[in-house]
Scaffold this motif. Sequence first.
Motif, PDB file in Angstrom:
ATOM      1  N   VAL A 137       0.840  -1.194   0.000  1.00 51.13           N
ATOM      2  CA  VAL A 137       0.000   0.000   0.000  1.00 51.13           C
ATOM      3  C   VAL A 137       0.881   1.253   0.000  1.00 51.13           C
ATOM      4  O   VAL A 137       0.679   2.164  -0.791  1.00 51.13           O
ATOM      5  CB  VAL A 137      -0.939  -0.001   1.225  1.00 51.13           C
ATOM      6  CG1 VAL A 137      -1.670   1.325   1.336  1.00 51.13           C
ATOM      7  CG2 VAL A 137      -1.917  -1.154   1.126  1.00 51.13           C
ATOM      8  N   VAL A 138       1.889   1.249   0.871  1.00 50.66           N
ATOM      9  CA  VAL A 138       2.759   2.419   0.972  1.00 50.66           C
ATOM     10  C   VAL A 138       3.488   2.650  -0.354  1.00 50.66           C
ATOM     11  O   VAL A 138       3.529   3.769  -0.870  1.00 50.66           O
ATOM     12  CB  VAL A 138       3.777   2.240   2.132  1.00 50.66           C
ATOM     13  CG1 VAL A 138       4.864   3.330   2.069  1.00 50.66           C
ATOM     14  CG2 VAL A 138       3.050   2.294   3.462  1.00 50.66           C
ATOM     15  N   PHE A 139       4.025   1.590  -0.922  1.00 50.34           N
ATOM     16  CA  PHE A 139       4.764   1.733  -2.173  1.00 50.34           C
ATOM     17  C   PHE A 139       3.863   2.265  -3.285  1.00 50.34           C
ATOM     18  O   PHE A 139       4.210   3.198  -4.003  1.00 50.34           O
ATOM     19  CB  PHE A 139       5.369   0.385  -2.581  1.00 50.34           C
ATOM     20  CG  PHE A 139       6.177   0.456  -3.855  1.00 50.34           C
ATOM     21  CD1 PHE A 139       7.431   1.033  -3.870  1.00 50.34           C
ATOM     22  CD2 PHE A 139       5.663  -0.051  -5.045  1.00 50.34           C
ATOM     23  CE1 PHE A 139       8.165   1.110  -5.028  1.00 50.34           C
ATOM     24  CE2 PHE A 139       6.392   0.020  -6.202  1.00 50.34           C
ATOM     25  CZ  PHE A 139       7.648   0.599  -6.200  1.00 50.34           C
ATOM     26  N   THR A 140       2.695   1.678  -3.405  1.00 50.18           N
ATOM     27  CA  THR A 140       1.765   2.114  -4.441  1.00 50.18           C
ATOM     28  C   THR A 140       1.398   3.576  -4.238  1.00 50.18           C
ATOM     29  O   THR A 140       1.316   4.362  -5.179  1.00 50.18           O
ATOM     30  CB  THR A 140       0.488   1.251  -4.401  1.00 50.18           C
ATOM     31  OG1 THR A 140       0.886  -0.108  -4.375  1.00 50.18           O
ATOM     32  CG2 THR A 140      -0.376   1.500  -5.617  1.00 50.18           C
ATOM     33  N   PHE A 141       1.234   3.949  -2.951  1.00 53.71           N
ATOM     34  CA  PHE A 141       0.899   5.324  -2.646  1.00 53.71           C
ATOM     35  C   PHE A 141       2.024   6.268  -3.076  1.00 53.71           C
ATOM     36  O   PHE A 141       1.791   7.310  -3.667  1.00 53.71           O
ATOM     37  CB  PHE A 141       0.643   5.441  -1.130  1.00 53.71           C
ATOM     38  CG  PHE A 141       0.094   6.760  -0.724  1.00 53.71           C
ATOM     39  CD1 PHE A 141      -1.230   7.082  -0.999  1.00 53.71           C
ATOM     40  CD2 PHE A 141       0.886   7.689  -0.080  1.00 53.71           C
ATOM     41  CE1 PHE A 141      -1.742   8.306  -0.626  1.00 53.71           C
ATOM     42  CE2 PHE A 141       0.382   8.916   0.296  1.00 53.71           C
ATOM     43  CZ  PHE A 141      -0.938   9.228   0.019  1.00 53.71           C
ATOM     44  N   LEU A 142       3.267   5.835  -2.823  1.00 53.74           N
ATOM     45  CA  LEU A 142       4.415   6.685  -3.165  1.00 53.74           C
ATOM     46  C   LEU A 142       4.519   6.914  -4.666  1.00 53.74           C
ATOM     47  O   LEU A 142       4.884   7.986  -5.110  1.00 53.74           O
ATOM     48  CB  LEU A 142       5.711   6.043  -2.659  1.00 53.74           C
ATOM     49  CG  LEU A 142       5.933   6.117  -1.155  1.00 53.74           C
ATOM     50  CD1 LEU A 142       7.236   5.415  -0.772  1.00 53.74           C
ATOM     51  CD2 LEU A 142       5.975   7.568  -0.682  1.00 53.74           C
ATOM     52  N   VAL A 143       4.211   5.901  -5.465  1.00 49.74           N
ATOM     53  CA  VAL A 143       4.404   6.044  -6.914  1.00 49.74           C
ATOM     54  C   VAL A 143       3.095   6.376  -7.622  1.00 49.74           C
ATOM     55  O   VAL A 143       3.029   6.359  -8.839  1.00 49.74           O
ATOM     56  CB  VAL A 143       5.017   4.772  -7.536  1.00 49.74           C
ATOM     57  CG1 VAL A 143       6.361   4.479  -6.922  1.00 49.74           C
ATOM     58  CG2 VAL A 143       4.081   3.596  -7.423  1.00 49.74           C
TER      59      VAL A 143
END
Lengths: 356, 356, 283
Positions: free
Chosen positions: C262-268
């Motif tokens: 979730v965090v990674f997807t949010f960052l990109v």
Amino acid sequence: MAEVVLRDVEKRFGKIQALRGMTLEVRDGEFLVLLGPTGAGKTTTLRIVSGLEEPDRGDVFIDGVRMNGVAPRDRNCAFVFQNYILYPHLTVYDNLAFPLRSKLWRTEEGEIRKRIEHVARVLKIEHLLQRKPDKLSGGEQQRVALGRAMVRNPRIFLMDEPLSNLDAKLREEMRVELKSLQKNLGATFFFVTHDHVEAMTLGDRVAVLNQGVLQQVGTPEEVYEYPANVFVARFVGNPEMNFLEGFPEGGKLYLGDLALALDLEKVWKGREVLPSRVLVGIRPENILLGQGGTVGEVYLVEDLGADKIVRLRVGETLLRVRVPKEAEFSVGEKVPYLLVHEKLLFFDPITEKRLG
Amino acid sequence: MERVRLEGLSKRFGAFEAVQDVTLSVFEGEFVVFLGPSGCGKTTTLRMIAGLEKPTKGDIFIAGKRVTQLPPARRNIAFVFQNYALYPHMTAFENIAFPLEAQGVPREEVQRRVREVAKILGLEHLLALRPAQLSSGDMQKVALGRAMVRRPQVFLMDEPLSGLDAKLREEMRAELKRLHIEIGATTIYVTHDQIEAMSMADRIVVMNEGRIQQVGSPKEVYLHPENLFVAHFIGSPGMNFIPLLFLGEGRGFRLENGESIRCEAMEKLAMQRGVRECILGIRPEFLSIAASGEIRGSVVSVEPLGYKNLYAVEIAPGRIIRVEDMRRERFSGNVSLAVRWEAACLFDRQTGQSIR
Amino acid sequence: MVWKVAKGILIALALVFFLLPIYWIVATSFKQWPDIFAIPPKFVFRGTLVHYLTLFNIRPEEAAKFGQVGKSLFPPRFLNSIVIAGVSTVLSVALGTFSAYAFSRFRVRGENDLLFFILSTRMLPPIVVGIPFFVVYRALGLIDTHIGLILLYMTFNLSFAVWLMKGFIDEIPREFEEAAMVDGYTRFEAFFKVILPQALSGIAATAVFCLIAAWNEFFFALILTSEKARTAPPSIAAIQGTSGINWGQIAAGVTVFLLPVVVFTFLVRKYLARGLTFGVIKR
């Protein structure tokens, strides 16, 4: 400052022969326009000069040094692409600085700023430097692309139809600017286009290319008034040159299409003996209406604003005639016409080369 | 007789006003051209007449009948598309016959009418071919044939020539115009090419930003533009604009370079309307390089067109105007320009409207 | 107006449908033991962090109450997941981008056949190659090693990365690097300076897909690892106490496991939105 020489250059892509025996010289400080229809090999020629493409045979010289096998970056040419190719992730300033930040042209940032400011002033894009390319109009993008070519003072500017993505009005304006820019820089411009008006108006000399074969090189006036062959005659000029079948016989030139006989010695100044059948070409402005003894019927009148084009029907033939805009003709009207004798051009119907 | 009438026609796409309050009558047998830059609303207007787009406001009448709410099929119109829209799996004959078969016309009647149309268009020998086997010019003719065969109340054409190359476009332009002279069909034609509009139209409707700027014959629009937009858009190159400051009757106008010029008629006009800041509009062919002209400047560049030269002359810093000259010799350096005042226009600098 | 209300209701229904399971898991991870099994389910409850604390061995004494024997194995396995999924994603995106560039820009002999061959590695259901992989890995001594799983995930994702990245790079005009090459750069420099920034959105999209695939992979992780290199998915499934399945801790494990993706997807996400619509909208 540079001159470019192409000698016997051949290039083939798969089954397509893009260039055949291309020999051409671009002189120092000259604006040379390479003109031809789509697929003539114009872009290939530019790409070979820039090093993006290597010739199959033949040599490329820049300033007398053979360039075959030299990487594009070591040739010190600038290439302006048709679709500008500005980097969307960089601001206009960084786009302009891009060539100067390469290892090869490594320039100190203070000097980069100075050069960019100078170029931006010349091109009137000072107010755009901090924008991204997608926020610019077509004309502005065009200027930035020119600027990127100018910043590192290349030996030669290679331009691949740089005006063709602009709308008609802007193209006319950029034409004037480009021409005066080249004169002010004193730079060598090698410019490619399919638009004969652009070629005529921009070029110090025009080289006409068709199907990979160079047809003619000359000043705009030479190419327009003394085309080397039927292809050049048709391709340059708007509307097209009129072509008629002619039969020289017994001191007369019989124009079969018009049922007309002219005194051969008035129209043919060349020394050689004409073949028994020739193609006679005459430009639309060299036919005069309202004079002469033979008559044609007005088939159509086209108002182009600054002048008019009359299509005159003589027998089965339609002649294109350019008349001043004040002239009034109506469709169906019978009008006398006159071919300006000294302006007739003669072509060999088999080789299609101009005679004389 | 009125064939098509548009009353207060408007179209909005979201917040974008594509067409605003267009009112116009098109008469029987007339060739009306909608001209303007891309996004000016000309195509949207045409599509509303065809019924392909629903107006937000206003009404459309065809042959006296209100058709605003009718679907395209029931308006008795023919639409010729930019990309021809021929059916690739049908021969030219079948393509032309298609609208008749949809109407259930008997077979012999179809045969007769298709052959008749094909004869007018010079397509007889191509009827058995499929679109892929035809040249683009012939494809356009088949598309025209398909429109003609139904004998509609009005022909609607959306940039039908823009897919053709320059030379062919010229030829097709003349053929279309001639066809119109022969069959006299009411036609509404959309284009962004001012030469097409000038050479083909009985009346031109110039549009910009959704509004009609001017309606008039090519001559009117060319010689007496109602505002700066029309003056600039029509003509190639467009009209020159020279800012003037009106000093008072008997004292003339001041140019940007500080010199003043005199023209009684213009002074009278400016006086009557009480305008101080004006723009002189003058077409390149109404200026000439003369020994003692009214406006001084220096030649920036010469563009040879073969039969005439087009000069760019700087008359004040950054103010470049275009001048046509039919003489063969090339002028350079400082020149003076003579103005043909009877062909000049005066505009109010504030409003951009012509002062008459 | 009616339409707007109806649209709102429809969207709300869809949200409930998709988010309910996630809510259920997250809620369960904070519930006390009896509330987890309450029928009807409790939507209002007194929260507790005990499942997280035991999951990360912060209060090991609490764990014994749930019948856990010894320490929770979750922390090292979660770390394994991060290392294995992360490294394999970086590798497949990097290799994928380079080979996609080559396929896009150079005339590769038998290009179409090669591309098809690359894609064909995705056509087998993983379970078919499970046994062969096990045998080969045992012979190579790759069983229960980080490098073993990294190589495996990289291989599986590479085909996907090459195809996706080729699509993105095809959309970047060739003249971009040609202009740079005329302007004084080598092709390699041009690739990094010009192509890479342009391909970022594509790289982000590809990375998300690769990461999700590697992160969630269960089957090979189960058969090819046991202790040292075991990842989170098989170990969450195996959280058991002596008194039955420890649902609270499983829910806590799943919640923690959800977070990195979730965090990674949010960052990109900035790149992603453009990446996913790339090629759909004509520029």
